[in-house]
Design a protein around this motif. Sequence first.
Motif, PDB file in Angstrom:
ATOM      1  N   ILE A  68      40.157  39.362  14.793  1.00 21.79           N
ATOM      2  CA  ILE A  68      38.943  38.969  14.067  1.00 21.79           C
ATOM      3  C   ILE A  68      38.127  38.002  14.910  1.00 21.79           C
ATOM      4  CG2 ILE A  68      38.095  37.672  12.073  1.00 21.79           C
ATOM      5  CD1 ILE A  68      40.381  38.986  10.452  1.00 21.79           C
ATOM      6  N   ASP A  69      38.784  37.004  15.512  1.00 25.46           N
ATOM      7  CA  ASP A  69      38.084  36.039  16.369  1.00 25.46           C
ATOM      8  C   ASP A  69      37.447  36.729  17.584  1.00 25.46           C
ATOM      9  OD1 ASP A  69      38.764  33.980  14.661  1.00 25.46           O
ATOM     10  OD2 ASP A  69      40.452  33.278  15.892  1.00 25.46           O
ATOM     11  N   TYR A  88      34.210  38.613  16.476  1.00 27.86           N
ATOM     12  CA  TYR A  88      33.157  37.877  15.776  1.00 27.86           C
ATOM     13  C   TYR A  88      31.855  37.910  16.587  1.00 27.86           C
ATOM     14  CZ  TYR A  88      30.926  34.307  12.948  1.00 27.86           C
ATOM     15  OH  TYR A  88      30.061  33.632  12.115  1.00 27.86           O
ATOM     16  N   ASP A  89      30.785  38.331  15.961  1.00 25.91           N
ATOM     17  CA  ASP A  89      29.449  38.457  16.579  1.00 25.91           C
ATOM     18  C   ASP A  89      29.404  39.435  17.754  1.00 25.91           C
ATOM     19  OD1 ASP A  89      27.992  36.961  14.818  1.00 25.91           O
ATOM     20  OD2 ASP A  89      27.940  35.169  16.041  1.00 25.91           O
ATOM     21  N   TYR A 117      29.048  37.386   7.058  1.00 28.79           N
ATOM     22  CA  TYR A 117      30.469  37.729   7.131  1.00 28.79           C
ATOM     23  C   TYR A 117      31.169  37.459   5.800  1.00 28.79           C
ATOM     24  CZ  TYR A 117      30.120  38.272  12.152  1.00 28.79           C
ATOM     25  OH  TYR A 117      29.789  38.720  13.400  1.00 28.79           O
ATOM     26  N   LYS A 122      36.161  37.149   7.416  1.00 24.77           N
ATOM     27  CA  LYS A 122      35.418  37.580   8.617  1.00 24.77           C
ATOM     28  C   LYS A 122      35.817  38.969   9.134  1.00 24.77           C
ATOM     29  CE  LYS A 122      34.338  32.931  10.187  1.00 24.77           C
ATOM     30  NZ  LYS A 122      34.849  32.197   9.061  1.00 24.77           N
ATOM     31  N   SER A 123      36.494  39.769   8.316  1.00 22.48           N
ATOM     32  CA  SER A 123      36.858  41.125   8.735  1.00 22.48           C
ATOM     33  C   SER A 123      35.831  42.159   8.283  1.00 22.48           C
ATOM     34  CB  SER A 123      38.240  41.498   8.191  1.00 22.48           C
ATOM     35  OG  SER A 123      38.182  41.641   6.787  1.00 22.48           O
ATOM     36  N   ARG A 176      31.388  42.592   7.375  1.00 20.39           N
ATOM     37  CA  ARG A 176      30.101  41.925   7.526  1.00 20.39           C
ATOM     38  C   ARG A 176      28.982  42.861   7.079  1.00 20.39           C
ATOM     39  NH1 ARG A 176      29.722  41.954  14.163  1.00 20.39           N
ATOM     40  NH2 ARG A 176      29.343  44.195  14.407  1.00 20.39           N
ATOM     41  N   TRP A 217      34.208  47.457  15.251  1.00 18.45           N
ATOM     42  CA  TRP A 217      33.407  47.427  14.028  1.00 18.45           C
ATOM     43  C   TRP A 217      32.917  48.834  13.740  1.00 18.45           C
ATOM     44  CZ3 TRP A 217      33.235  43.399  10.915  1.00 18.45           C
ATOM     45  CH2 TRP A 217      33.430  42.117  11.427  1.00 18.45           C
TER      46      TRP A 217
END
Length: 123
Positions: free
Chosen positions: A25-26, A29-30, A45, A49-50, A52, A91
């Motif tokens: 996940i980290d 991110y973005d 998110y 945060k999984s 969005r 994603w």
Amino acid sequence: MKKLFRKFRKEKRAVPPMPEWNEIIDMLYDKNLDFVDSTVEKVIYSKDKSKRYVVLKSDKGFFTYRLERIYQFDEEDWSYRHSFDLAPAFWQEVNNGTKSIFSTLEDALKELEHEGEYKFFWS
């Protein structure tokens, strides 16, 4: 040369363990926020945060949004992908159905907040 090739084929490359879910996940991110005919106006998110929502503005000035979630590769895919320094997950849009189009960012955000998924994972 043949000897070297045979040796290479026989050697098994060590596959690092699949990263933990929180690490994945980290990592993502973005990431993967490039769209051909749209610009990203806002990314919202979920708590973990999984997932969005990505709010997009088209070249013509209209707004829409898409729900995405992280999909993790299985161990076999990971054993192949890691050697190319690729991520263990990606994603992907959740519902590929028809998208509503809005004339303003505010209208798109208002509609997004009424989505069942948004109410469940974001509130």
